[in-house]
Enzyme design. Structure first.
Site, mmCIF file in Angstrom:
data_model
loop_
_atom_site.group_PDB
_atom_site.id
_atom_site.type_symbol
_atom_site.label_atom_id
_atom_site.label_comp_id
_atom_site.label_asym_id
_atom_site.label_seq_id
_atom_site.Cartn_x
_atom_site.Cartn_y
_atom_site.Cartn_z
ATOM 1 N N HIS A 275 1.326 3.215 -3.271
ATOM 2 C CA HIS A 275 0.289 4.066 -3.863
ATOM 3 C C HIS A 275 0.770 5.501 -4.043
ATOM 4 O O HIS A 275 0.376 6.176 -4.987
ATOM 5 C CB HIS A 275 -0.977 4.056 -2.997
ATOM 6 C CG HIS A 275 -1.928 2.969 -3.346
ATOM 7 N ND1 HIS A 275 -2.808 3.061 -4.389
ATOM 8 C CD2 HIS A 275 -2.147 1.751 -2.791
ATOM 9 C CE1 HIS A 275 -3.533 1.964 -4.461
ATOM 10 N NE2 HIS A 275 -3.150 1.141 -3.498
ATOM 11 N N HIS B 176 -48.071 25.510 10.555
ATOM 12 C CA HIS B 176 -48.091 24.062 10.651
ATOM 13 C C HIS B 176 -49.307 23.603 11.466
ATOM 14 O O HIS B 176 -50.003 22.648 11.099
ATOM 15 C CB HIS B 176 -46.815 23.547 11.337
ATOM 16 C CG HIS B 176 -45.587 23.597 10.491
ATOM 17 N ND1 HIS B 176 -45.033 24.777 10.056
ATOM 18 C CD2 HIS B 176 -44.797 22.600 10.008
ATOM 19 C CE1 HIS B 176 -43.936 24.509 9.344
ATOM 20 N NE2 HIS B 176 -43.771 23.194 9.298
ATOM 21 N N ASP C 92 -8.316 -4.371 -3.103
ATOM 22 C CA ASP C 92 -8.044 -3.330 -4.098
ATOM 23 C C ASP C 92 -8.378 -3.787 -5.510
ATOM 24 O O ASP C 92 -8.851 -2.991 -6.326
ATOM 25 C CB ASP C 92 -6.562 -2.952 -4.062
ATOM 26 C CG ASP C 92 -6.223 -1.981 -2.944
ATOM 27 O OD1 ASP C 92 -7.154 -1.440 -2.324
ATOM 28 O OD2 ASP C 92 -5.018 -1.763 -2.705
ATOM 29 N N GLU D 276 -8.130 3.310 6.775
ATOM 30 C CA GLU D 276 -8.880 2.873 5.592
ATOM 31 C C GLU D 276 -8.894 1.345 5.489
ATOM 32 O O GLU D 276 -9.946 0.727 5.372
ATOM 33 C CB GLU D 276 -8.234 3.471 4.338
ATOM 34 C CG GLU D 276 -8.887 3.029 3.044
ATOM 35 C CD GLU D 276 -8.136 3.511 1.818
ATOM 36 O OE1 GLU D 276 -8.719 3.488 0.724
ATOM 37 O OE2 GLU D 276 -6.959 3.905 1.946
ATOM 38 N N HIS D 277 -7.714 0.732 5.487
ATOM 39 C CA HIS D 277 -7.592 -0.725 5.412
ATOM 40 C C HIS D 277 -6.976 -1.240 6.703
ATOM 41 O O HIS D 277 -5.913 -0.769 7.106
ATOM 42 C CB HIS D 277 -6.670 -1.146 4.268
ATOM 43 C CG HIS D 277 -7.033 -0.593 2.928
ATOM 44 N ND1 HIS D 277 -6.329 0.440 2.323
ATOM 45 C CD2 HIS D 277 -8.023 -0.942 2.069
ATOM 46 C CE1 HIS D 277 -6.868 0.703 1.153
ATOM 47 N NE2 HIS D 277 -7.896 -0.122 0.975
ATOM 48 N N GLN E 290 0.814 -1.211 0.000
ATOM 49 C CA GLN E 290 0.000 0.000 0.000
ATOM 50 C C GLN E 290 0.852 1.267 0.000
ATOM 51 O O GLN E 290 0.428 2.301 -0.507
ATOM 52 C CB GLN E 290 -0.944 -0.003 1.201
ATOM 53 C CG GLN E 290 -1.930 -1.156 1.196
ATOM 54 C CD GLN E 290 -2.830 -1.159 -0.020
ATOM 55 O OE1 GLN E 290 -3.593 -0.227 -0.259
ATOM 56 N NE2 GLN E 290 -2.734 -2.212 -0.828
#
Length: 431
Positions: free
Chosen positions: A250, A409, A349, A315-316, A247
């Site tokens: 990335h 109302h 992924d 995230e992961h 990762q």
């Protein structure tokens, strides 16, 4: 007890006013439409074809040139993604219930009319993003999906185009960056506006989505990819290291974190990372990511490791422990869990079928990732067919609304109680 074996370097990022640049591009596209889109495509991607939209003939030719094994693999992955999205869709149930005699309340899910799918290019042609955005939208029932991807160094990313087409995209544009998401969100003469925009991108694309949110719906406010591994003494340090670096490649700002209850495993994993990095073809990204954002934290117990991991809301989250399914009970904050040595973030992924568009920068504390429900509007409806129930609700509405000083109302309730039960209307000009 907790110890930090490796801390992030804290190297400051280069100062670039991304927000200001993005705002100026959006404003220009809003003012000049297609002309501005073309100017920015030429400036940033050196790409200015007669039409950014690929014709059916263009698509057929491009797909025909893609290796047959690649096409077969795309179909397999899209089947996995579609199957999981359909299971998600089946979990959403329209219903209608009679809450009082003659009072019917209902819920139904309606797909958005048009969705934009942004599939990044640049250094990496993220073919898998086409599966995640287009397939999921089509399973949700979105009638129009417009997909964009940038050219890569002046070339057409054929595999990405094939993935978009096979996923069911109704329109495919070779267009990238801020100019793509702005055109989809604002609309131009040649690119019709969408209602929802999904898909990852670089810092400029993410900022453009943030600024355009409100004019158009978006999937997530996305940041750099993150991985956090929870490990204990049963974990294989080499696999830990490989998965961390999977990762980190990335981008140079991608955090890779190990929280481990065993110091031996942690130290051996660190040694493997340092040995693997120099030979990685993507070391120019993975190296700075590990140096500046990598962390290794050693805890006293596995329970403490889970608690520390939960605080990151990564995230992961990959769980390499003797009993990985404990994470389902002990953790709350994550975009996606990957349980056990047989599983890895890279499966999520690329191939396994769950969606890879996930919350970053701590957003997992309050949201999940992209899923079929994101393309649906869950709406409600009401019907009162019993006059007696309408009288009861009308009287209740009158009292409740006047507590809040909402006289208009209250009167809507009053008139029904008056018509169906003869209640007085002291506020009316005539009785």
């Amino acid at each position: 007890m907790m110890a930090v074996l490796k801390a992030p370097s804290g190297t400051p990022a280069a100062s670039v006013d991304v927000a200001e640049i993005v705002a100026s591009v959006i404003a220009d596209i809003e003012a000049r439409g297609d002309d501005a889109v073309r100017d920015y495509s030429e400036k940033f991607d050196h790409w200015s074809p007669p039409s950014f939209r690929l014709s059916p003939e263009d698509i057929e030719r491009i797909v025909a040139g893609v290796d047959r094994q690649v096409i077969d693999d795309i179909r397999t992955v899209q089947r996995n993604v579609g199957d999981f999205a359909r299971r998600q869709l089946e979990s959403l149930r329209d219903f209608e219930v009679e809450t009082l005699p003659g009072v019917y309340l209902g819920q139904k899910s309606i797909p958005v009319s048009a969705a934009g799918a942004y599939v990044p290019g640049g250094r990496y042609p993220l073919v898998a993003s086409a599966h995640m955005t287009v397939v999921t939208a089509k399973v949700a029932g979105v009638p129009r999906v417009a997909a964009c991807t940038p050219p890569i160094r002046g070339e057409i990313p054929a595999a990405t185009v094939a993935a978009m087409h096979l996923a069911g995209a109704d329109e495919i544009y070779l267009l990238g960056g801020v100019q793509a998401v702005a055109a989809l969100s604002i609309g131009t003469r040649t690119i019709a506006k969408v209602d929802l925009l999904a898909g990852p991108g670089n810092a400029y694309v993410a900022e453009a989505k943030r600024q355009l949110f409100g004019r158009v719906g978006i999937d997530l406010f996305a940041g750099p990819t993150e991985i956090l591994i929870v490990a204990d003494d049963t974990a294989d340090p080499f696999i830990v290291a490989v998965d961390l670096l999977s990762q980190a490649e990335h981008g140079p700002d991608s955090p890779a974190i190990l929280v481990c209850s065993d110091e031996r495993v942690a130290r051996e994993a660190l040694a493997h990372v340092e040995a693997l990095l120099p030979g990685m073809p993507t070391n120019d990204y993975a190296g700075p990511a590990w140096r500046d954002h990598g962390q290794i934290i050693v805890t006293g117990t596995t329970e403490e490791a889970f608690a520390v991991a939960d605080g990151f809301a990564s995230e992961h989250v990959q769980v390499l422990t003797a009993d990985p399914r404990r994470a389902l009970d002990l953790m709350q904050n994550y975009g996606a869990l990957f349980l056990g040595e047989g599983t890895c973030v890279s499966y999520g992924d690329k191939v396994i079928g769950t969606n890879h568009t996930l919350p970053t920068r701590g957003a997992a504390r309050y949201t999940g990732g992209l899923w079929v429900g994101k393309y649906l509007k869950t709406v409600t409806y009401q019907e009162v067919t019993s006059q007696e129930s309408s009288v009861e609700l009308g009287r209740l509405c009158g009292r409740a609304a006047r507590v809040e000083l909402f006289e208009g109302h209250a009167r809507s309730g009053d008139v029904r109680a008056a018509k169906y039960a003869g209640d007085p209307l002291p506020w009316a000009p005539t009785q």
